[in-house]
Design a protein around this motif. Structure first.
Motif, mmCIF file in Angstrom:
data_model
loop_
_atom_site.group_PDB
_atom_site.id
_atom_site.type_symbol
_atom_site.label_atom_id
_atom_site.label_comp_id
_atom_site.label_asym_id
_atom_site.label_seq_id
_atom_site.Cartn_x
_atom_site.Cartn_y
_atom_site.Cartn_z
ATOM 1 N N ASP A 1 67.059 71.791 30.035
ATOM 2 C CA ASP A 1 66.552 70.985 28.930
ATOM 3 C C ASP A 1 67.136 71.478 27.614
ATOM 4 O O ASP A 1 67.539 72.638 27.491
ATOM 5 C CB ASP A 1 65.021 71.099 28.852
ATOM 6 N N VAL A 2 67.139 70.591 26.635
ATOM 7 C CA VAL A 2 67.567 70.961 25.294
ATOM 8 C C VAL A 2 66.657 70.249 24.309
ATOM 9 O O VAL A 2 66.155 69.149 24.579
ATOM 10 C CB VAL A 2 69.052 70.584 25.059
ATOM 11 N N ARG A 3 66.395 70.891 23.195
ATOM 12 C CA ARG A 3 65.608 70.259 22.150
ATOM 13 C C ARG A 3 66.187 70.593 20.785
ATOM 14 O O ARG A 3 66.912 71.572 20.627
ATOM 15 C CB ARG A 3 64.141 70.641 22.222
ATOM 16 N N GLU B 1 69.963 85.537 29.694
ATOM 17 C CA GLU B 1 71.106 84.649 29.897
ATOM 18 C C GLU B 1 71.160 83.537 28.859
ATOM 19 O O GLU B 1 72.034 82.661 28.939
ATOM 20 C CB GLU B 1 71.056 84.063 31.311
ATOM 21 N N GLY B 2 70.215 83.526 27.911
ATOM 22 C CA GLY B 2 70.275 82.555 26.830
ATOM 23 C C GLY B 2 69.239 81.457 26.862
ATOM 24 O O GLY B 2 69.229 80.590 25.980
ATOM 25 N N VAL B 3 68.345 81.449 27.856
ATOM 26 C CA VAL B 3 67.258 80.463 27.876
ATOM 27 C C VAL B 3 66.305 80.758 26.717
ATOM 28 O O VAL B 3 65.933 81.912 26.479
ATOM 29 C CB VAL B 3 66.516 80.498 29.228
ATOM 30 N N GLU B 4 65.895 79.692 26.001
ATOM 31 C CA GLU B 4 65.118 79.877 24.777
ATOM 32 C C GLU B 4 63.706 79.304 24.840
ATOM 33 O O GLU B 4 62.906 79.539 23.927
ATOM 34 C CB GLU B 4 65.876 79.265 23.602
ATOM 35 N N PRO C 1 68.027 63.605 13.951
ATOM 36 C CA PRO C 1 68.316 64.410 12.757
ATOM 37 C C PRO C 1 68.967 65.741 13.135
ATOM 38 O O PRO C 1 68.684 66.313 14.181
ATOM 39 C CB PRO C 1 66.925 64.636 12.146
ATOM 40 N N THR C 2 69.843 66.208 12.261
ATOM 41 C CA THR C 2 70.546 67.457 12.558
ATOM 42 C C THR C 2 69.567 68.616 12.627
ATOM 43 O O THR C 2 68.542 68.630 11.967
ATOM 44 C CB THR C 2 71.612 67.743 11.492
ATOM 45 N N GLY C 3 69.887 69.572 13.430
ATOM 46 C CA GLY C 3 69.049 70.755 13.583
ATOM 47 C C GLY C 3 69.610 71.629 14.685
ATOM 48 O O GLY C 3 70.470 71.221 15.464
ATOM 49 N N GLU C 4 69.126 72.838 14.757
ATOM 50 C CA GLU C 4 69.588 73.789 15.759
ATOM 51 C C GLU C 4 69.204 73.330 17.158
ATOM 52 O O GLU C 4 68.099 72.828 17.385
ATOM 53 C CB GLU C 4 68.957 75.147 15.472
ATOM 54 N N LEU C 5 70.098 73.498 18.108
ATOM 55 C CA LEU C 5 69.810 73.206 19.505
ATOM 56 C C LEU C 5 69.197 74.433 20.162
ATOM 57 O O LEU C 5 69.663 75.553 19.979
ATOM 58 C CB LEU C 5 71.076 72.822 20.260
#
Length: 205
Positions: free
Chosen positions: A198-200, A28-31, A3-7
């Protein structure tokens, strides 16, 4: 298709990244970050420092435990005890890492989940490779353990996390559910270290 959503992009770390600044990683952008507690009964010596650093950085933090087959020398109960001892008061949701070449049975994963839960440690789900779950677990449903965090690298080049992702198609189902988190490489360059990336998906509500 997920399903669509923010990465959201994150990393997972262990004592192999001792000294990595998660404050710098966040800049550096790690979330988000996932920190190792244990490998079997081996206790990661940097769990506390990494978690405290993640909290200073304002990063959501989870943990993972590399689950060993009891045939490798330690019972599931001994492993969970070691992981909980490492966590101490810094309890965060834990992923059960299922990848040992000695193989695992579903009963081992179930036991780990029950024991972690009984100790007040939330279980986020299982980490695995698609082929491992298909061959070792015969593709059994994963929903009983929570979510799925899947490792699927492809060519696995080195580089910046977002550049390495670069719009690649989300992995297919593992154990009859779409992965929540995807470890898409092991050579991300973050805060001067090479690290798993990783990405979620964050599902819009």
């Amino acid at each position: 298709m997920f399903p669509t959503g923010e990465l959201q992009f994150g990393i997972d770390v262990s004592e192999h990244q001792d000294g990595l600044s998660l404050v710098q990683a966040a800049a550096e952008g790690v979330e988000f970050v996932v920190v190792r507690t244990t490998d079997g009964t081996y206790r990661d010596r940097t769990y506390t420092s990494h978690v405290e650093d993640a909290l200073r950085a304002g990063l959501p933090v989870e943990a993972y435990h590399y689950l060993r087959n009891p045939s490798e020398g330690t019972t599931v109960a001994e492993q969970v005890e070691a992981a909980c001892a490492v966590m101490g008061d810094l309890v965060v949701p834990v992923w059960i890492d299922c990848e040992t070449p000695a193989g695992l049975a579903l009963s081992h994963v179930r036991e780990a989940r029950v024991l972690f839960t009984a100790r007040g440690v939330p279980v986020a789900g299982v980490y695995t490779y698609p082929r491992y779950w298909r061959w070792r677990m015969l593709g059994a449903a994963t929903a009983e353990f929570g979510a799925v965090w899947v490792a699927d690298y492809g060519a696995d080049p080195a580089g910046q996390p977002r550049e390495l992702h670069d719009g690649r198609a989300w992995p297919g189902e593992v154990g009859k559910q779409t992965p929540l988190t995807w470890q898409y490489g092991s050579r991300g360059l973050v805060a001067g270290y090479e690290v798993d990336v990783d990405v979620r998906r964050v599902i819009s509500t």
